[in-house]
Scaffold this active site. Sequence first.
Site, PDB file in Angstrom:
ATOM      1  N   GLY A  14       0.769  -1.243  -0.061  1.00 53.34           N
ATOM      2  CA  GLY A  14       0.039   0.039   0.189  1.00 53.34           C
ATOM      3  C   GLY A  14       0.830   1.235   0.021  1.00 53.34           C
ATOM      4  N   ARG A  24      13.249  10.115  -3.056  1.00 51.92           N
ATOM      5  CA  ARG A  24      14.079  11.618  -2.993  1.00 51.92           C
ATOM      6  C   ARG A  24      15.640  11.539  -2.249  1.00 51.92           C
ATOM      7  NH1 ARG A  24      14.537  16.348  -0.365  1.00 51.92           N
ATOM      8  NH2 ARG A  24      14.919  18.344  -1.676  1.00 51.92           N
ATOM      9  N   ARG A  75       1.139  -5.120  -4.981  1.00 55.25           N
ATOM     10  CA  ARG A  75       1.181  -6.418  -4.139  1.00 55.25           C
ATOM     11  C   ARG A  75       1.629  -7.345  -5.251  1.00 55.25           C
ATOM     12  NH1 ARG A  75      -0.613  -4.077   0.642  1.00 55.25           N
ATOM     13  NH2 ARG A  75      -2.344  -2.774   0.448  1.00 55.25           N
ATOM     14  N   ASP A 106       4.255  -4.397   6.300  1.00 52.68           N
ATOM     15  CA  ASP A 106       4.904  -5.525   6.771  1.00 52.68           C
ATOM     16  C   ASP A 106       5.026  -6.518   5.777  1.00 52.68           C
ATOM     17  OD1 ASP A 106       4.551  -7.160   9.404  1.00 52.68           O
ATOM     18  OD2 ASP A 106       3.271  -8.453   8.016  1.00 52.68           O
ATOM     19  N   THR A 129       4.316   2.888   5.617  1.00 52.90           N
ATOM     20  CA  THR A 129       2.917   2.455   5.839  1.00 52.90           C
ATOM     21  C   THR A 129       2.077   3.464   6.678  1.00 52.90           C
ATOM     22  OG1 THR A 129       1.466   0.711   6.959  1.00 52.90           O
ATOM     23  CG2 THR A 129       3.676   0.990   7.500  1.00 52.90           C
ATOM     24  N   ASP A 131      -0.384   2.520   8.461  1.00 55.98           N
ATOM     25  CA  ASP A 131      -0.771   1.491   9.724  1.00 55.98           C
ATOM     26  C   ASP A 131      -0.038   1.922  10.880  1.00 55.98           C
ATOM     27  OD1 ASP A 131      -2.341   0.735   7.948  1.00 55.98           O
ATOM     28  OD2 ASP A 131      -1.505  -1.120   7.407  1.00 55.98           O
ATOM     29  N   ASP A 133       2.308   0.105  12.063  1.00 56.43           N
ATOM     30  CA  ASP A 133       2.073  -1.330  12.742  1.00 56.43           C
ATOM     31  C   ASP A 133       3.538  -2.105  12.694  1.00 56.43           C
ATOM     32  OD1 ASP A 133       2.179  -1.888  10.067  1.00 56.43           O
ATOM     33  OD2 ASP A 133       0.473  -3.364  10.148  1.00 56.43           O
ATOM     34  N   ARG A 158     -18.369  15.722  12.353  1.00 59.45           N
ATOM     35  CA  ARG A 158     -18.949  16.367  13.437  1.00 59.45           C
ATOM     36  C   ARG A 158     -20.254  17.412  13.159  1.00 59.45           C
ATOM     37  NH1 ARG A 158     -17.364  15.836  18.343  1.00 59.45           N
ATOM     38  NH2 ARG A 158     -15.173  15.178  17.729  1.00 59.45           N
ATOM     39  N   GLY A 174      -5.883   0.595   8.906  1.00 59.98           N
ATOM     40  CA  GLY A 174      -4.916   0.214  10.096  1.00 59.98           C
ATOM     41  C   GLY A 174      -4.701  -1.100   9.983  1.00 59.98           C
ATOM     42  N   ARG A 175      -5.340  -1.972   8.947  1.00 60.63           N
ATOM     43  CA  ARG A 175      -5.337  -3.486   8.701  1.00 60.63           C
ATOM     44  C   ARG A 175      -5.655  -4.095  10.134  1.00 60.63           C
ATOM     45  NH1 ARG A 175      -3.307  -6.159   4.425  1.00 60.63           N
ATOM     46  NH2 ARG A 175      -1.912  -4.243   3.856  1.00 60.63           N
ATOM     47  N   ALA A 190     -13.059  12.745  19.484  1.00 60.32           N
ATOM     48  CA  ALA A 190     -14.040  11.832  19.355  1.00 60.32           C
ATOM     49  C   ALA A 190     -14.445  11.159  20.736  1.00 60.32           C
ATOM     50  CB  ALA A 190     -13.786  10.539  18.390  1.00 60.32           C
ATOM     51  N   LYS A 215     -21.865  13.539  28.431  1.00 60.43           N
ATOM     52  CA  LYS A 215     -23.293  13.863  29.073  1.00 60.43           C
ATOM     53  C   LYS A 215     -23.795  15.328  28.423  1.00 60.43           C
ATOM     54  CE  LYS A 215     -23.000  10.396  32.059  1.00 60.43           C
ATOM     55  NZ  LYS A 215     -21.743   9.952  31.534  1.00 60.43           N
ATOM     56  N   ASN A 218     -25.820  15.566  22.566  1.00 56.69           N
ATOM     57  CA  ASN A 218     -26.662  14.590  21.863  1.00 56.69           C
ATOM     58  C   ASN A 218     -25.973  13.670  20.857  1.00 56.69           C
ATOM     59  OD1 ASN A 218     -28.305  15.252  23.855  1.00 56.69           O
ATOM     60  ND2 ASN A 218     -29.359  16.960  22.810  1.00 56.69           N
ATOM     61  N   ARG A 250     -25.344   6.293  11.944  1.00 57.37           N
ATOM     62  CA  ARG A 250     -24.781   6.423  10.745  1.00 57.37           C
ATOM     63  C   ARG A 250     -23.350   5.901  10.515  1.00 57.37           C
ATOM     64  NH1 ARG A 250     -29.412   7.293  10.054  1.00 57.37           N
ATOM     65  NH2 ARG A 250     -30.626   8.804   8.634  1.00 57.37           N
TER      66      ARG A 250
HETATM   67  O1  F6P Z   1      -1.543  -1.311   4.849  1.00 56.02           O
HETATM   68  C1  F6P Z   1      -2.108   0.074   4.235  1.00 56.02           C
HETATM   69  C2  F6P Z   1      -3.512  -0.217   4.301  1.00 56.02           C
HETATM   70  O2  F6P Z   1      -4.108   0.837   3.785  1.00 56.02           O
HETATM   71  C3  F6P Z   1      -4.353  -0.887   5.198  1.00 56.02           C
HETATM   72  O3  F6P Z   1      -4.512   0.186   6.209  1.00 56.02           O
HETATM   73  C4  F6P Z   1      -5.614  -1.543   4.438  1.00 56.02           C
HETATM   74  O4  F6P Z   1      -6.111  -2.386   5.132  1.00 56.02           O
HETATM   75  C5  F6P Z   1      -4.907  -1.798   3.158  1.00 56.02           C
HETATM   76  O5  F6P Z   1      -3.860  -1.207   3.042  1.00 56.02           O
HETATM   77  C6  F6P Z   1      -5.612  -1.748   1.996  1.00 56.02           C
HETATM   78  O6  F6P Z   1      -4.964  -2.179   0.988  1.00 56.02           O
HETATM   79  P1  F6P Z   1      -5.570  -2.167  -0.702  1.00 56.02           P
HETATM   80  O7  F6P Z   1      -5.247  -0.752  -0.910  1.00 56.02           O
HETATM   81  O8  F6P Z   1      -4.948  -3.130  -1.424  1.00 56.02           O
HETATM   82  O9  F6P Z   1      -7.064  -2.289  -0.677  1.00 56.02           O
END
Ligand code: F6P
Length: 326
Positions: A14, A24, A75, A106, A129, A131, A133, A158, A174-175, A190, A215, A218, A250
């Site tokens: 991604g 660069r 990928r 990853d 990334t 994410d 992670d 909001r 965030g996977r 939030a 509180k 609403n 929603r």
């Molecule tokens: O790893 C980055 C990410 O944007 C994740 O947050 C998400 O789950 C995934 O890639 C989406 O992948 P794709 O662009 O292949 O749909």
Amino acid sequence: MSTVKCVGILTSGGDAPGMNAAIRAVTRSAIYNGMRVKGIYRGYKGLILDEIEEFKTQNVSNIIQRGGTILKTARCVEFKTPEGRKQAYDKLQEHGIDALIAIGGDGTLTGARIFAQEFNFPIVGLPGTIDNDLYGTDTTIGYDTALNTIMECVDKIRDTATSHDRLFFVEVMGRDAGFLALNGAIASGAEAAIIPEISLEKDQLAEMIENGFRKSKNSSIVLVAESEVTGGAMGVAERVKKEYPQFDVRVSILGHLQRGGSPTAQDRILATRMGVAAIDALLDDQRNVMMGIQNDQIVYVPFSKAIKNDKPINRDLLNTLRVSSI
Ligand code: F6P
């Protein structure tokens, strides 16, 4: 003294804002240190398919401010097979590339690790990334920009949530990690976040509803991390409709807009520091490490550590969100 004369650079998986700043910095630092640079398009796929071009310093002019990646990304299923990796190795040999800089998440670093071991080939990784992670680095390239995008979107949601007195579930990427959801919730004010890291410990939705939302208002906004364990925003909203029908609910799924946009100053600086450090690492005979940042210092994280360990969330942030949203 390093023996690297020609370095290949690719982005894979991604995309993430700041990847161009990294391309660069790697290119310029390599040239500065007397190396040749080859840009490899579409990640490992382009490597196998021979989409490779010599890069000069002007190839990376005027890109630091651009989102996405000028090298494109993909990928690649073939790179998961020994045959595909052998083809990739042959292309590197053909082009005289004797080290690789791989920018991605990853999946990219997992591929890099296997390849580096199989062919005893020097690879240095950059954590690209949204994410955040990857273990061993406080933050990743693209994470800050994505957080800012989430914050801007939630600010807009909001307005309408308040006008209609609605409960909004906003799904963020965030996977399997909740960093974007948790910090995005804090940054946007939030009411709560539902994240995979604590999904098995407790029923976050039930706890939120039983404790009562803010509180003084609403309307409420809850950030939900995409993931099978959280059920995503749709899954959570379905539950609310069945179990707590008093709420006007929603859903908003932010999706790929979180991956685009001009990188923030923080991401540009991080990417530039890591790009320069990656070439320093090669000169220093470092191999098979990811560049990380810890307490504002660049560190080398072995691939095995970066990808194998689950990066923990900072649990203090759960309390920060709880206290700041009463
Ligand atoms: O790893 C980055 C990410 O944007 C994740 O947050 C998400 O789950 C995934 O890639 C989406 O992948 P794709 O662009 O292949 O749909």
